[in-house]
Structure formats: structure tokens, C-alpha cells
Write a protein that holds these residues in place. Sequence first.
Motif, PDB file in Angstrom:
ATOM      1  N   ALA A  50       1.054  -1.517   0.175  1.00  0.00           N
ATOM      2  CA  ALA A  50       0.043   0.121  -0.203  1.00  0.00           C
ATOM      3  C   ALA A  50       0.726   1.274   0.455  1.00  0.00           C
ATOM      4  CB  ALA A  50      -1.002  -0.590   1.269  1.00  0.00           C
ATOM      5  N   LEU A  51       1.734   1.215   0.818  1.00  0.00           N
ATOM      6  CA  LEU A  51       2.547   2.250   0.765  1.00  0.00           C
ATOM      7  C   LEU A  51       3.343   2.583  -0.731  1.00  0.00           C
ATOM      8  CD1 LEU A  51       4.502   1.869   4.351  1.00  0.00           C
ATOM      9  CD2 LEU A  51       1.905   3.817   3.822  1.00  0.00           C
ATOM     10  N   LYS A  52       3.793   1.659  -0.840  1.00  0.00           N
ATOM     11  CA  LYS A  52       4.525   1.492  -2.525  1.00  0.00           C
ATOM     12  C   LYS A  52       3.386   2.778  -3.584  1.00  0.00           C
ATOM     13  CE  LYS A  52       7.814  -2.571  -1.669  1.00  0.00           C
ATOM     14  NZ  LYS A  52       8.312  -3.974  -2.309  1.00  0.00           N
ATOM     15  N   ARG A  53       2.423   1.590  -3.405  1.00  0.00           N
ATOM     16  CA  ARG A  53       1.707   2.778  -4.820  1.00  0.00           C
ATOM     17  C   ARG A  53       1.106   3.871  -3.888  1.00  0.00           C
ATOM     18  NH1 ARG A  53      -1.343  -2.430  -3.207  1.00  0.00           N
ATOM     19  NH2 ARG A  53      -2.800  -1.339  -1.566  1.00  0.00           N
ATOM     20  N   GLU A  54       1.168   4.534  -3.357  1.00  0.00           N
ATOM     21  CA  GLU A  54       1.399   5.532  -2.841  1.00  0.00           C
ATOM     22  C   GLU A  54       2.792   6.380  -3.164  1.00  0.00           C
ATOM     23  OE1 GLU A  54      -1.638   7.258  -1.189  1.00  0.00           O
ATOM     24  OE2 GLU A  54      -2.609   5.533  -1.998  1.00  0.00           O
ATOM     25  N   ALA A  55       3.456   5.888  -2.804  1.00  0.00           N
ATOM     26  CA  ALA A  55       4.677   6.809  -3.156  1.00  0.00           C
ATOM     27  C   ALA A  55       4.823   6.416  -4.215  1.00  0.00           C
ATOM     28  CB  ALA A  55       6.028   5.515  -2.278  1.00  0.00           C
ATOM     29  N   ARG A  56       4.524   5.468  -5.181  1.00  0.00           N
ATOM     30  CA  ARG A  56       4.943   5.731  -6.794  1.00  0.00           C
ATOM     31  C   ARG A  56       3.582   7.232  -7.524  1.00  0.00           C
ATOM     32  NH1 ARG A  56       6.946   3.243 -11.572  1.00  0.00           N
ATOM     33  NH2 ARG A  56       7.553   2.253 -10.470  1.00  0.00           N
ATOM     34  N   ARG A  57       2.671   6.705  -6.567  1.00  0.00           N
ATOM     35  CA  ARG A  57       2.044   8.412  -7.378  1.00  0.00           C
ATOM     36  C   ARG A  57       2.488   9.441  -6.983  1.00  0.00           C
ATOM     37  NH1 ARG A  57      -3.998   8.677  -4.756  1.00  0.00           N
ATOM     38  NH2 ARG A  57      -3.315   8.943  -2.933  1.00  0.00           N
ATOM     39  N   ASP A  58       2.777   9.436  -5.881  1.00  0.00           N
ATOM     40  CA  ASP A  58       3.197  11.064  -5.574  1.00  0.00           C
ATOM     41  C   ASP A  58       4.819  11.168  -6.107  1.00  0.00           C
ATOM     42  OD1 ASP A  58       1.590  10.926  -3.793  1.00  0.00           O
ATOM     43  OD2 ASP A  58       2.570  11.128  -1.427  1.00  0.00           O
ATOM     44  N   LEU A  59       5.755  10.745  -6.175  1.00  0.00           N
ATOM     45  CA  LEU A  59       7.257  10.216  -6.278  1.00  0.00           C
ATOM     46  C   LEU A  59       7.297  10.608  -7.986  1.00  0.00           C
ATOM     47  CD1 LEU A  59       8.626   7.802  -4.876  1.00  0.00           C
ATOM     48  CD2 LEU A  59       9.930  10.230  -4.916  1.00  0.00           C
ATOM     49  N   GLU A  60       5.946   9.766  -9.187  1.00  0.00           N
ATOM     50  CA  GLU A  60       6.109  10.411 -10.529  1.00  0.00           C
ATOM     51  C   GLU A  60       4.888  12.569 -10.958  1.00  0.00           C
ATOM     52  OE1 GLU A  60       3.542   6.825 -11.971  1.00  0.00           O
ATOM     53  OE2 GLU A  60       5.187   5.756 -12.322  1.00  0.00           O
ATOM     54  N   ALA A  61       4.049  12.289  -9.825  1.00  0.00           N
ATOM     55  CA  ALA A  61       3.678  13.553  -9.395  1.00  0.00           C
ATOM     56  C   ALA A  61       4.687  14.520 -10.026  1.00  0.00           C
ATOM     57  CB  ALA A  61       2.126  13.741  -8.979  1.00  0.00           C
ATOM     58  N   SER A  62       5.575  14.110  -8.516  1.00  0.00           N
ATOM     59  CA  SER A  62       6.920  15.135  -8.620  1.00  0.00           C
ATOM     60  C   SER A  62       7.422  15.354  -9.236  1.00  0.00           C
ATOM     61  CB  SER A  62       7.670  15.348  -6.839  1.00  0.00           C
ATOM     62  OG  SER A  62       7.871  15.673  -6.445  1.00  0.00           O
ATOM     63  N   VAL A  63       8.483  13.866  -9.649  1.00  0.00           N
ATOM     64  CA  VAL A  63       9.487  14.386 -10.739  1.00  0.00           C
ATOM     65  C   VAL A  63       8.733  14.846 -12.321  1.00  0.00           C
ATOM     66  CG1 VAL A  63      10.495  12.394 -12.935  1.00  0.00           C
ATOM     67  CG2 VAL A  63      10.435  12.075 -10.060  1.00  0.00           C
ATOM     68  N   ALA A  64       7.329  14.215 -12.452  1.00  0.00           N
ATOM     69  CA  ALA A  64       6.845  14.860 -14.029  1.00  0.00           C
ATOM     70  C   ALA A  64       6.480  16.879 -13.992  1.00  0.00           C
ATOM     71  CB  ALA A  64       5.589  14.517 -13.981  1.00  0.00           C
ATOM     72  N   ARG A  65       6.820  16.869 -12.792  1.00  0.00           N
ATOM     73  CA  ARG A  65       6.482  18.646 -12.306  1.00  0.00           C
ATOM     74  C   ARG A  65       8.045  19.157 -12.520  1.00  0.00           C
ATOM     75  NH1 ARG A  65       4.744  18.464  -7.946  1.00  0.00           N
ATOM     76  NH2 ARG A  65       6.417  19.495  -6.249  1.00  0.00           N
ATOM     77  N   HIS A  66       8.945  18.792 -11.689  1.00  0.00           N
ATOM     78  CA  HIS A  66      10.400  18.991 -11.612  1.00  0.00           C
ATOM     79  C   HIS A  66      10.827  18.647 -13.051  1.00  0.00           C
ATOM     80  CE1 HIS A  66      10.186  20.486  -8.042  1.00  0.00           C
ATOM     81  NE2 HIS A  66      10.131  18.850  -7.686  1.00  0.00           N
ATOM     82  N   ALA A  67      10.709  18.359 -14.212  1.00  0.00           N
ATOM     83  CA  ALA A  67      10.973  17.244 -15.433  1.00  0.00           C
ATOM     84  C   ALA A  67      10.688  18.609 -16.028  1.00  0.00           C
ATOM     85  CB  ALA A  67      10.835  15.731 -15.351  1.00  0.00           C
ATOM     86  N   ALA A  68       9.244  18.916 -16.686  1.00  0.00           N
ATOM     87  CA  ALA A  68       9.112  19.879 -17.113  1.00  0.00           C
ATOM     88  C   ALA A  68       9.618  21.042 -17.372  1.00  0.00           C
ATOM     89  CB  ALA A  68       6.817  19.761 -16.563  1.00  0.00           C
ATOM     90  N   SER A  69      10.107  21.144 -16.188  1.00  0.00           N
ATOM     91  CA  SER A  69      10.846  22.440 -16.323  1.00  0.00           C
ATOM     92  C   SER A  69      12.374  22.609 -16.286  1.00  0.00           C
ATOM     93  CB  SER A  69      11.599  22.964 -14.354  1.00  0.00           C
ATOM     94  OG  SER A  69       9.915  23.036 -13.492  1.00  0.00           O
ATOM     95  N   VAL A  70      13.217  21.192 -16.411  1.00  0.00           N
ATOM     96  CA  VAL A  70      14.837  21.604 -17.016  1.00  0.00           C
ATOM     97  C   VAL A  70      14.630  21.394 -18.470  1.00  0.00           C
ATOM     98  CG1 VAL A  70      15.130  21.229 -14.476  1.00  0.00           C
ATOM     99  CG2 VAL A  70      14.858  18.559 -16.539  1.00  0.00           C
ATOM    100  N   GLY A  71      13.265  20.685 -19.028  1.00  0.00           N
ATOM    101  CA  GLY A  71      12.688  19.877 -20.267  1.00  0.00           C
ATOM    102  C   GLY A  71      13.881  18.906 -20.152  1.00  0.00           C
TER     103      GLY A  71
END
Length: 249
Positions: A137-158
Motif C-alpha cells: 500500500a505504501l509503495k502504491r502511494e509512493a509511486r503516485r507521489d514521486l511520479e507527480a513530483s518528478v513530472a513537475r520538475h522534469a518539465a522545468s528542466v525540459g
Amino acid sequence: MKFLLRRATADLPVPDRLELAGGPLPVTVRRNPRAKRIILRLAPGGAGVVVTAPRSTPARTINEFLERHRGWVEGRLARIPASIAVVDGATLQLRGEAVSLVHRPDLRTSRFESGEAGGRLLIGGDARHFARRVADALKREARRDLEASVARHAASVGLQPRAITLKDTRSRWGSCTADRRLAFSWRIVMAPPAVLDYLAAHEVAHFREMNHGPGFWALCRDLCPEMDFGRDWLKRHGAQLHAIDFTPR
């Protein structure tokens, strides 16, 4: 507790473990051509000793360094928090908030609930698989949070990540390869959201800066203004996340 390093000589290699009164402690030596001095740290949860040294440092010098810092290591080991068993009725953190673990054998899937008394994680199925289902259950929550955060920062660096992998590592919270493959410890989801966001920003910053020089830290701060809070929290409280024991009971 004493390190068995008294007989260190020029020809004696650095041992792969240190025999302590409480049991053997693994030793990892990392030769870094950019290192200017020897750096010693305890792996998260006291899983071992990590030594980073300049490439040309003799084994004898590393052994002597370990011996001189024996008291520091002993003090750090003594400060490691006691393990917390993941069992019915236990409490752990999710996104920095307390969550009670409740076994509900009638449920087919796990689910989170929140109320006036706080959050609860309801775990279904056989009691023998309780700890594993909590981890899942924690892994599912972690993946959701990390993917969202990574996507936001990745967009910033292009630049976009090639892959995101979740692991249960103790030596590091995250990593990034030269081809932008990210790996994270899923336990980070138990930390406050700002800490997880810092970790994601840290690894994404490596898309542009594959080092820890001034340019890297400047980019990391641009991506995550709360960088200092995240770094400090992990240093102070990271060991507590590794103290949670998901071994089946």
C-alpha cells in the motif's frame, strides 16, 4: 564495542566488515576521483559503514581513519532508533501524518480512511501477509507521489526520465543514472510531502548536472525552494523510516 583494526599495516586491505560486540558491521569503500579527503558515514538504519576516499588513498590510511573515528561510529550506532514492527494496531507515518494500521480480514483490498481520530490504513486478507500488504500500500502511494513530483520538475528542466524504479535501499534515498533512470526508496512516502518533493527535485537536477557542484545545488534550489528543509529532515529523521520493520510476524 571495538573495531578489529589494531593490526592495520600497509599490506592489510580494508576489511569488508567490522566485527563489533553487537555483530558484524559491513564496510563499503567508494573510491571517488573527485574526493579531496576521506569521508565517513553510517548507512541509514546502521546497515553499515560507508567510506568515500580519493582514488589513490592507501588501505592503511583508510584503516587508520576508521580507527580514529571509532567513537563517532559507536555514538551514531547508539542513536539509531529501535525497530517498529508492522503489526495490527501499530502506528506509522504517511506523508508526515500518523496512520493506524488495522487488520480487516473481510476486505479484499487495502484502503486508507481519514476521520476525526486521524488516518487509518485498513488491510485485508490473511494475517500472515499483513506486513507485506502494508508495504504494498505504501509503495502504491509512493509511486503516485514521486511520479507527480518528478513530472513537475522534469518539465522545468525540459528533460524526461527514462524510468522510475522503487526500491528499499538503505545506502541512499534516490539515484539518477547518466541516461536519466531514476530510483527511489519507497519509504520516502512516510516523510512530509516537502521532503519527498526535495528528493525528486534533487534527482531531476542531475538531468542537467551529474555532480554535486554549485551549479547542481543552485538548480536544485530553483526546483525546490524548500530544499534546506528536505535535506535537514532526512539527516535528522531519515533513520526512523528505516527502523520500521516489515518482516512478517
